[in-house]
Design a protein around this motif. Structure first.
Motif, short mmCIF file in Angstrom:
data_model
loop_
_atom_site.label_atom_id
_atom_site.label_comp_id
_atom_site.label_asym_id
_atom_site.label_seq_id
_atom_site.Cartn_x
_atom_site.Cartn_y
_atom_site.Cartn_z
N MET A 195 0.85 -1.18 0.00
CA MET A 195 0.00 0.00 0.00
C MET A 195 0.90 1.24 0.00
O MET A 195 1.92 1.27 0.68
CB MET A 195 -0.86 0.00 1.27
CG MET A 195 -1.63 1.29 1.48
SD MET A 195 -2.59 1.33 3.01
CE MET A 195 -1.32 1.46 4.25
N TYR A 196 0.48 2.23 -0.77
CA TYR A 196 1.15 3.52 -0.73
C TYR A 196 0.16 4.50 -0.12
O TYR A 196 -0.95 4.67 -0.62
CB TYR A 196 1.57 3.97 -2.13
CG TYR A 196 2.23 5.31 -2.14
CD1 TYR A 196 3.48 5.47 -1.54
CD2 TYR A 196 1.61 6.41 -2.70
CE1 TYR A 196 4.10 6.70 -1.52
CE2 TYR A 196 2.23 7.64 -2.68
CZ TYR A 196 3.46 7.79 -2.10
OH TYR A 196 4.07 9.01 -2.07
N ASP A 197 0.51 5.15 0.98
CA ASP A 197 -0.43 6.02 1.68
C ASP A 197 -0.27 7.50 1.34
O ASP A 197 -0.84 8.36 2.00
CB ASP A 197 -0.33 5.81 3.20
CG ASP A 197 1.00 6.29 3.78
OD1 ASP A 197 1.84 6.85 3.05
OD2 ASP A 197 1.20 6.11 5.00
N GLY A 198 0.48 7.79 0.31
CA GLY A 198 0.72 9.17 -0.07
C GLY A 198 2.07 9.68 0.42
O GLY A 198 2.55 10.70 -0.05
N GLU A 199 2.66 8.94 1.36
CA GLU A 199 3.96 9.32 1.90
C GLU A 199 4.98 8.21 1.86
O GLU A 199 6.15 8.43 1.63
CB GLU A 199 3.81 9.81 3.34
CG GLU A 199 3.01 11.09 3.45
CD GLU A 199 2.90 11.58 4.89
OE1 GLU A 199 3.76 11.23 5.72
OE2 GLU A 199 1.93 12.29 5.18
N ARG A 200 4.51 6.99 2.13
CA ARG A 200 5.46 5.88 2.16
C ARG A 200 4.76 4.59 1.74
O ARG A 200 3.54 4.49 1.73
CB ARG A 200 6.11 5.72 3.53
CG ARG A 200 5.23 5.05 4.57
CD ARG A 200 5.85 4.98 5.94
NE ARG A 200 7.17 4.38 5.96
CZ ARG A 200 7.92 4.32 7.04
NH1 ARG A 200 7.48 4.79 8.19
NH2 ARG A 200 9.10 3.76 7.01
#
Length: 116
Positions: free
Chosen positions: A46-51
């Motif tokens: 998963m990419y959460d927008g930051e990592r």
């Protein structure tokens, strides 16, 4: 963190196989009510927008890894499912390799592993 169901129900005698019966949660595909997405077997990330995060299952009584974010615990097995930073997961090398393999930047909107 429910897994994506297969279009057809699994054979209870051999869960590696599917039957010709449509999974009730997937009937919408055959009814033409949307566009199905093919899911390839692989690592859940998963990419959460930051990592980037890797899915991680922790058995009861086991220590959780640093930075682990639990999502849910299975009441039957006691296993906790959650996310760990991908760079410390056992999939870190494969994840970095997959990102490096992306040729068309329009296919991907997130950062490269280790970029800030």
């Amino acid at each position: 963190m429910r897994k994506i169901p297969t279009l057809f129900l699994r054979d209870p005698d051999d869960m590696r196989r599917v039957t010709s019966d449509v999974h009730p949660d997937c009937q919408w595909v055959l009814d033409g009510e949307g566009t199905a997405t093919r899911k390839y077997d692989g690592t859940c990330v998963m990419y959460d927008g930051e990592r980037w995060w890797a899915r991680r299952e922790v058995k009861p009584g086991r220590a959780t890894p640093a930075g682990y974010q639990p999502v849910m615990t299975d009441e039957v097995t006691g296993k906790t499912v959650g996310w760990e930073p991908v760079e410390q997961s056992s999939f870190a090398t494969f994840h970095a390799e997959a990102l490096d393999a992306i040729v068309d930047a329009d296919q991907f909107a997130g950062p490269q592993l280790g970029a800030t």
